[in-house]
Design an enzyme around this catalytic site. Structure first.
Site, PDB file in Angstrom:
ATOM      1  N   GLU A   6       0.812  -1.212   0.000  1.00  0.00           N
ATOM      2  CA  GLU A   6       0.000   0.000   0.000  1.00  0.00           C
ATOM      3  C   GLU A   6       0.847   1.265   0.000  1.00  0.00           C
ATOM      4  O   GLU A   6       1.812   1.378   0.748  1.00  0.00           O
ATOM      5  CB  GLU A   6      -0.932   0.025   1.211  1.00  0.00           C
ATOM      6  CG  GLU A   6      -2.039  -0.994   1.166  1.00  0.00           C
ATOM      7  CD  GLU A   6      -3.003  -0.780   0.018  1.00  0.00           C
ATOM      8  OE1 GLU A   6      -3.193   0.372  -0.442  1.00  0.00           O
ATOM      9  OE2 GLU A   6      -3.570  -1.769  -0.440  1.00  0.00           O
ATOM     10  N   ARG A   8       2.928   2.654  -2.165  1.00  0.00           N
ATOM     11  CA  ARG A   8       4.332   2.470  -2.536  1.00  0.00           C
ATOM     12  C   ARG A   8       5.165   1.968  -1.365  1.00  0.00           C
ATOM     13  O   ARG A   8       6.309   2.363  -1.178  1.00  0.00           O
ATOM     14  CB  ARG A   8       4.926   3.757  -3.100  1.00  0.00           C
ATOM     15  CG  ARG A   8       4.433   4.048  -4.479  1.00  0.00           C
ATOM     16  CD  ARG A   8       5.071   5.311  -5.035  1.00  0.00           C
ATOM     17  NE  ARG A   8       4.183   5.834  -6.038  1.00  0.00           N
ATOM     18  CZ  ARG A   8       3.077   6.518  -5.786  1.00  0.00           C
ATOM     19  NH1 ARG A   8       2.752   6.801  -4.570  1.00  0.00           N
ATOM     20  NH2 ARG A   8       2.310   6.925  -6.764  1.00  0.00           N
ATOM     21  N   ASP A  40       9.150   6.056  -2.923  1.00  0.00           N
ATOM     22  CA  ASP A  40       8.706   4.689  -3.214  1.00  0.00           C
ATOM     23  C   ASP A  40       9.606   3.733  -2.457  1.00  0.00           C
ATOM     24  O   ASP A  40      10.799   3.649  -2.730  1.00  0.00           O
ATOM     25  CB  ASP A  40       8.793   4.425  -4.720  1.00  0.00           C
ATOM     26  CG  ASP A  40       8.102   3.138  -5.140  1.00  0.00           C
ATOM     27  OD1 ASP A  40       7.967   2.223  -4.300  1.00  0.00           O
ATOM     28  OD2 ASP A  40       7.715   3.040  -6.316  1.00  0.00           O
ATOM     29  N   ARG A  42       8.868   0.385  -2.063  1.00  0.00           N
ATOM     30  CA  ARG A  42       8.531  -1.005  -2.351  1.00  0.00           C
ATOM     31  C   ARG A  42       9.788  -1.832  -2.572  1.00  0.00           C
ATOM     32  O   ARG A  42      10.792  -1.345  -3.070  1.00  0.00           O
ATOM     33  CB  ARG A  42       7.628  -1.102  -3.577  1.00  0.00           C
ATOM     34  CG  ARG A  42       6.229  -0.600  -3.273  1.00  0.00           C
ATOM     35  CD  ARG A  42       5.369  -0.635  -4.481  1.00  0.00           C
ATOM     36  NE  ARG A  42       5.776   0.455  -5.378  1.00  0.00           N
ATOM     37  CZ  ARG A  42       5.087   0.814  -6.443  1.00  0.00           C
ATOM     38  NH1 ARG A  42       3.987   0.179  -6.774  1.00  0.00           N
ATOM     39  NH2 ARG A  42       5.501   1.806  -7.203  1.00  0.00           N
ATOM     40  N   THR A  63       2.874  -3.911 -16.462  1.00  0.00           N
ATOM     41  CA  THR A  63       3.068  -2.761 -15.579  1.00  0.00           C
ATOM     42  C   THR A  63       3.342  -1.513 -16.400  1.00  0.00           C
ATOM     43  O   THR A  63       3.796  -1.597 -17.541  1.00  0.00           O
ATOM     44  CB  THR A  63       4.237  -2.991 -14.596  1.00  0.00           C
ATOM     45  OG1 THR A  63       4.298  -1.909 -13.663  1.00  0.00           O
ATOM     46  CG2 THR A  63       5.564  -3.085 -15.313  1.00  0.00           C
ATOM     47  N   LYS A  68       9.865  -1.525 -11.749  1.00  0.00           N
ATOM     48  CA  LYS A  68       9.625  -2.958 -11.540  1.00  0.00           C
ATOM     49  C   LYS A  68      10.433  -3.779 -12.530  1.00  0.00           C
ATOM     50  O   LYS A  68      11.047  -4.785 -12.159  1.00  0.00           O
ATOM     51  CB  LYS A  68       8.138  -3.271 -11.671  1.00  0.00           C
ATOM     52  CG  LYS A  68       7.302  -2.698 -10.543  1.00  0.00           C
ATOM     53  CD  LYS A  68       5.831  -2.982 -10.743  1.00  0.00           C
ATOM     54  CE  LYS A  68       5.017  -2.327  -9.653  1.00  0.00           C
ATOM     55  NZ  LYS A  68       3.576  -2.530  -9.828  1.00  0.00           N
TER      56      LYS A  68
END
Length: 118
Positions: A6, A8, A40, A42, A63, A68
Site C-alpha cells: 500500500e 508504494r 517509493d 517497495r 506494468t 519494476k
C-alpha cells in the site's frame, strides 16, 4: 503475481496521511517526502524469490512502472515484453498520473491524459 504494498510500501495509515497532503496540492511523491517517507519504498525481493522458486527466468511483465522491470532485470530476469496497463483518467487523478510519468518514468501515454484535458 501481485504484491500488496500500500502507498508504494509506506503502509495504509501513511497512505491516508499522504492523501490529506495531496488534497492541499502536493503530488503523490511530494506528499510522501513531506511525511519524511521515501517516494517509493517497495521491495521486490518476495517476487524475485517466488519467480526463482518456480524456475522462471523470462517474463512478460504487465506494468507501467519501469522500476519494476529494472528490479527484475537487476536480479537476472529477462523481460520478454513489458505490457502497459490501462489507465482511468479523471479530473481527480490527472495530476497523479502526470507525476508518475514525469517523476518516475512510468509508461503512461500523456497524450491520452492531455486529450482528456481538452
Amino acid at each position: 503475481m501481485y504484491l500488496r504494498q500500500e502507498g508504494r510500501g509506506i503502509g495504509l495509515f501513511s497512505k491516508l496521511e499522504a492523501y490529506l497532503l495531496q488534497d492541499t496540492g502536493l503530488d503523490t511523491y511530494e506528499a510522501n517526502l513531506a511525511l519524511s517517507l521515501p517516494e517509493d519504498s517497495r521491495n521486490y525481493t518476495v517476487a524475485v524469490q517466488m519467480l526463482k522458486a518456480l524456475g522462471v527466468n523470462e517474463i512478460h511483465l504487465i506494468t507501467n512502472n519501469s522500476n519494476k522491470a529494472d528490479a527484475l532485470i537487476n536480479h537476472g530476469f529477462k523481460i520478454i515484453s513489458q505490457v502497459p496497463t490501462g489507465i482511468y483518467c479523471s479530473v481527480s487523478n490527472i495530476k497523479y498520473l502526470k507525476a508518475k510519468v514525469e517523476k518516475h518514468n512510468h509508461t503512461i501515454d500523456l497524450k491520452k491524459i492531455n486529450y482528456f484535458l481538452e
